[in-house]
Design a protein around this motif. Structure first.
Motif, PDB file in Angstrom:
ATOM      1  N   ILE A   1       0.871  -1.168   0.000  1.00  0.00           N
ATOM      2  CA  ILE A   1       0.000   0.000   0.000  1.00  0.00           C
ATOM      3  C   ILE A   1       0.913   1.224   0.000  1.00  0.00           C
ATOM      4  O   ILE A   1       1.725   1.395   0.902  1.00  0.00           O
ATOM      5  CB  ILE A   1      -0.928   0.042   1.227  1.00  0.00           C
ATOM      6  N   TRP A   2       0.764   2.092  -1.000  1.00  0.00           N
ATOM      7  CA  TRP A   2       1.733   3.166  -1.188  1.00  0.00           C
ATOM      8  C   TRP A   2       1.192   4.545  -0.860  1.00  0.00           C
ATOM      9  O   TRP A   2       1.834   5.300  -0.131  1.00  0.00           O
ATOM     10  CB  TRP A   2       2.260   3.117  -2.629  1.00  0.00           C
ATOM     11  N   PHE A   3       0.039   4.903  -1.392  1.00  0.00           N
ATOM     12  CA  PHE A   3      -0.499   6.248  -1.167  1.00  0.00           C
ATOM     13  C   PHE A   3      -1.993   6.149  -0.892  1.00  0.00           C
ATOM     14  O   PHE A   3      -2.735   5.530  -1.653  1.00  0.00           O
ATOM     15  CB  PHE A   3      -0.262   7.136  -2.392  1.00  0.00           C
ATOM     16  N   ILE A   4      -2.435   6.805   0.196  1.00  0.00           N
ATOM     17  CA  ILE A   4      -3.848   6.846   0.558  1.00  0.00           C
ATOM     18  C   ILE A   4      -4.252   8.318   0.608  1.00  0.00           C
ATOM     19  O   ILE A   4      -3.886   9.042   1.530  1.00  0.00           O
ATOM     20  CB  ILE A   4      -4.103   6.154   1.913  1.00  0.00           C
ATOM     21  N   PRO A   5      -4.985   8.788  -0.407  1.00  0.00           N
ATOM     22  CA  PRO A   5      -5.232  10.231  -0.533  1.00  0.00           C
ATOM     23  C   PRO A   5      -6.461  10.708   0.235  1.00  0.00           C
ATOM     24  O   PRO A   5      -7.358   9.934   0.571  1.00  0.00           O
ATOM     25  CB  PRO A   5      -5.472  10.388  -2.033  1.00  0.00           C
ATOM     26  N   THR A   6      -6.494  12.013   0.466  1.00  0.00           N
ATOM     27  CA  THR A   6      -7.750  12.673   0.816  1.00  0.00           C
ATOM     28  C   THR A   6      -8.600  12.790  -0.452  1.00  0.00           C
ATOM     29  O   THR A   6      -8.118  12.566  -1.565  1.00  0.00           O
ATOM     30  CB  THR A   6      -7.497  14.083   1.374  1.00  0.00           C
ATOM     31  N   ILE A   7      -9.852  13.159  -0.273  1.00  0.00           N
ATOM     32  CA  ILE A   7     -10.719  13.356  -1.445  1.00  0.00           C
ATOM     33  C   ILE A   7     -10.131  14.418  -2.359  1.00  0.00           C
ATOM     34  O   ILE A   7     -10.077  14.257  -3.586  1.00  0.00           O
ATOM     35  CB  ILE A   7     -12.141  13.748  -1.014  1.00  0.00           C
ATOM     36  N   GLU A   8      -9.667  15.508  -1.791  1.00  0.00           N
ATOM     37  CA  GLU A   8      -9.135  16.594  -2.608  1.00  0.00           C
ATOM     38  C   GLU A   8      -7.864  16.174  -3.334  1.00  0.00           C
ATOM     39  O   GLU A   8      -7.648  16.552  -4.497  1.00  0.00           O
ATOM     40  CB  GLU A   8      -8.861  17.838  -1.741  1.00  0.00           C
ATOM     41  N   ALA A   9      -7.025  15.375  -2.684  1.00  0.00           N
ATOM     42  CA  ALA A   9      -5.813  14.902  -3.354  1.00  0.00           C
ATOM     43  C   ALA A   9      -6.166  14.030  -4.553  1.00  0.00           C
ATOM     44  O   ALA A   9      -5.582  14.183  -5.631  1.00  0.00           O
ATOM     45  CB  ALA A   9      -4.940  14.125  -2.372  1.00  0.00           C
ATOM     46  N   LEU A  10      -7.124  13.134  -4.394  1.00  0.00           N
ATOM     47  CA  LEU A  10      -7.519  12.287  -5.519  1.00  0.00           C
ATOM     48  C   LEU A  10      -8.120  13.120  -6.635  1.00  0.00           C
ATOM     49  O   LEU A  10      -7.866  12.862  -7.828  1.00  0.00           O
ATOM     50  CB  LEU A  10      -8.512  11.217  -5.051  1.00  0.00           C
ATOM     51  N   ARG A  11      -8.881  14.138  -6.281  1.00  0.00           N
ATOM     52  CA  ARG A  11      -9.458  15.014  -7.297  1.00  0.00           C
ATOM     53  C   ARG A  11      -8.350  15.701  -8.097  1.00  0.00           C
ATOM     54  O   ARG A  11      -8.405  15.776  -9.332  1.00  0.00           O
ATOM     55  CB  ARG A  11     -10.359  16.064  -6.639  1.00  0.00           C
ATOM     56  N   VAL A  12      -7.315  16.165  -7.417  1.00  0.00           N
ATOM     57  CA  VAL A  12      -6.185  16.810  -8.096  1.00  0.00           C
ATOM     58  C   VAL A  12      -5.471  15.808  -8.997  1.00  0.00           C
ATOM     59  O   VAL A  12      -5.126  16.116 -10.149  1.00  0.00           O
ATOM     60  CB  VAL A  12      -5.214  17.422  -7.071  1.00  0.00           C
ATOM     61  N   TRP A  13      -5.222  14.593  -8.480  1.00  0.00           N
ATOM     62  CA  TRP A  13      -4.581  13.563  -9.301  1.00  0.00           C
ATOM     63  C   TRP A  13      -5.368  13.337 -10.594  1.00  0.00           C
ATOM     64  O   TRP A  13      -4.792  13.248 -11.673  1.00  0.00           O
ATOM     65  CB  TRP A  13      -4.496  12.250  -8.534  1.00  0.00           C
TER      66      TRP A  13
ATOM     67  N   ARG B   1      -5.226  16.284 -13.073  1.00  0.00           N
ATOM     68  CA  ARG B   1      -3.907  16.442 -13.694  1.00  0.00           C
ATOM     69  C   ARG B   1      -3.573  15.310 -14.665  1.00  0.00           C
ATOM     70  O   ARG B   1      -2.575  15.388 -15.375  1.00  0.00           O
ATOM     71  CB  ARG B   1      -2.824  16.546 -12.613  1.00  0.00           C
ATOM     72  N   THR B   2      -4.409  14.291 -14.697  1.00  0.00           N
ATOM     73  CA  THR B   2      -4.139  13.161 -15.589  1.00  0.00           C
ATOM     74  C   THR B   2      -5.197  13.012 -16.672  1.00  0.00           C
ATOM     75  O   THR B   2      -5.345  11.944 -17.263  1.00  0.00           O
ATOM     76  CB  THR B   2      -4.013  11.847 -14.785  1.00  0.00           C
ATOM     77  N   GLY B   3      -5.935  14.083 -16.928  1.00  0.00           N
ATOM     78  CA  GLY B   3      -6.824  14.083 -18.082  1.00  0.00           C
ATOM     79  C   GLY B   3      -8.277  13.804 -17.789  1.00  0.00           C
ATOM     80  O   GLY B   3      -9.036  13.465 -18.708  1.00  0.00           O
ATOM     81  N   PHE B   4      -8.707  13.968 -16.535  1.00  0.00           N
ATOM     82  CA  PHE B   4     -10.105  13.722 -16.179  1.00  0.00           C
ATOM     83  C   PHE B   4     -10.790  15.022 -15.759  1.00  0.00           C
ATOM     84  O   PHE B   4     -10.151  15.978 -15.323  1.00  0.00           O
ATOM     85  CB  PHE B   4     -10.199  12.699 -15.045  1.00  0.00           C
ATOM     86  N   GLU B   5     -12.107  15.003 -15.873  1.00  0.00           N
ATOM     87  CA  GLU B   5     -12.931  16.118 -15.415  1.00  0.00           C
ATOM     88  C   GLU B   5     -14.247  15.560 -14.871  1.00  0.00           C
ATOM     89  O   GLU B   5     -14.446  14.338 -14.838  1.00  0.00           O
ATOM     90  CB  GLU B   5     -13.210  17.074 -16.573  1.00  0.00           C
ATOM     91  N   ALA B   6     -15.123  16.448 -14.437  1.00  0.00           N
ATOM     92  CA  ALA B   6     -16.438  16.045 -13.907  1.00  0.00           C
ATOM     93  C   ALA B   6     -16.289  14.978 -12.829  1.00  0.00           C
ATOM     94  O   ALA B   6     -16.988  13.954 -12.838  1.00  0.00           O
ATOM     95  CB  ALA B   6     -17.339  15.552 -15.043  1.00  0.00           C
ATOM     96  N   VAL B   7     -15.380  15.213 -11.887  1.00  0.00           N
ATOM     97  CA  VAL B   7     -15.133  14.249 -10.812  1.00  0.00           C
ATOM     98  C   VAL B   7     -16.278  14.304  -9.812  1.00  0.00           C
ATOM     99  O   VAL B   7     -16.629  15.376  -9.305  1.00  0.00           O
ATOM    100  CB  VAL B   7     -13.799  14.560 -10.116  1.00  0.00           C
ATOM    101  N   ARG B   8     -16.875  13.145  -9.553  1.00  0.00           N
ATOM    102  CA  ARG B   8     -18.003  13.069  -8.618  1.00  0.00           C
ATOM    103  C   ARG B   8     -17.727  12.016  -7.550  1.00  0.00           C
ATOM    104  O   ARG B   8     -17.273  10.911  -7.865  1.00  0.00           O
ATOM    105  CB  ARG B   8     -19.297  12.675  -9.335  1.00  0.00           C
ATOM    106  N   VAL B   9     -18.012  12.346  -6.310  1.00  0.00           N
ATOM    107  CA  VAL B   9     -17.962  11.367  -5.230  1.00  0.00           C
ATOM    108  C   VAL B   9     -19.275  10.596  -5.230  1.00  0.00           C
ATOM    109  O   VAL B   9     -20.349  11.179  -5.078  1.00  0.00           O
ATOM    110  CB  VAL B   9     -17.740  12.049  -3.866  1.00  0.00           C
TER     111      VAL B   9
END
Length: 299
Positions: A220-232, A235-243
């Motif tokens: 297990i390497w990285f466990i993000p916050t919601i905001e960190a995952l949204r930024v990831w 920055r990698t070509g996604f939009e319209a991020v929904r929880v």
């Protein structure tokens, strides 16, 4: 699609060595007619009523399920229908091409048959999970495409899929950013990613990096916050991020059974405080996300 060199290296694990006899036993099963029920437990009713338990036991551990073949209940570690039923209302995949990354034994792929997608493809390099899938596919005859490759090979395919599922994989990857780029590269522009991963609570864009193990799991390497995952994702070509959902893992979903012969969630948590792992980190909590690949974005 030039994947043969990658796939052959994984397939050797089921055509040679100690797993080869299991593959041969599955391939030698006599054809039979079966009635299939795609409920929480995927149920197979055969006409020949043979004893499949010795073969199924030889394929342990069974992580995803449950499955039932006649009177034989394969009581998997994970009650996978909980996750599927959570995601099902968000899976608008009728007539769509769908990829399940890290598909394990194919439980989610089999369940998605009920939604009439145009095609279902699963990838997972584990030889044991592949053999579990082959056993179930003997009865299901689903024509699901199962490829023994990893997420790192997705760029070889190009933009093929309308929907990509990546469930319980991201935290196992040393480079989650590169993994998200690979997932984006497999999607058609405007295609949808359905992702689930461990998360930690917090307001900022940061992640937990376990010192050695998390919940007794070494990779297990990285466990993000919601905001960190949204930024990831952005920055990698996604939009319209929904929880879609936030759900702590509990013993109703993951537990020890005699089909895994090993430890499970109850052994991974602090015996005096179930809100912590045995290492003292926050107990496992899963974040379910939907995101769209941006049109025309190079990833």
């Amino acid at each position: 699609m030039q994947l043969e060199p990658f796939e052959q290296s994984f397939l050797k694990q089921v055509t040679t060595g100690h797993l080869a006899p299991l593959r041969e036993r599955i391939e030698a099963l006599a054809p039979c007619e079966a009635a299939i029920e795609l409920g929480d437990c995927i149920t197979i009713r055969t006409q020949n009523k043979l004893d499949y338990e010795p073969l199924a036991r030889s394929l342990m551990p069974w992580r995803k399920g449950p499955f039932q073949i006649d009177d034989l209940l394969i009581d998997s570690e994970w009650q996978s229908f909980i996750k599927y039923n959570l995601l099902a209302p968000h899976l608008d995949i009728t007539g769509q091409s769908v990829l399940d990354v890290g598909c394990n034994n194919g439980y989610y792929l089999f369940r998605m048959l009920e939604k009439n997608p145009a095609s279902l493809t699963g990838i997972d390099p584990s030889p044991l999970f592949y053999l579990q899938f082959r056993l179930m596919e003997h009865f299901m005859r689903s024509q699901i495409a199962y490829r023994m490759i990893g997420v790192q090979h997705l760029s070889e395919w190009g933009q093929q899929f309308d929907t990509v599922l990546c469930l319980g994989v991201l935290y196992h990857r040393r480079d989650p950013i590169e993994t998200l780029r690979q997932l984006a590269a497999a999607l058609k522009p405007g295609g949808e990613l359905i992702l689930d991963t461990f998360m930690i609570d917090g307001e900022g864009a940061y992640s937990l990096t376990p010192k050695a193990r998390y919940s007794k799991i070494p990779n297990i390497w990285f466990i993000p916050t919601i905001e960190a995952l949204r930024v990831w994702l952005e920055r990698t070509g996604f939009e319209a991020v929904r929880v879609l959902e936030i759900k702590p893992t509990d013993a109703s979903e993951q537990r020890k059974t005699d089909w895994i012969a090993g430890q499970s969630l109850e052994d991974f948590l602090d015996p005096d405080d179930s809100q912590k792992t045995v290492e003292g980190y926050p107990a496992p909590k899963r974040l379910y996300i939907s995101a769209r690949r941006k049109d025309g974005r190079r990833v």
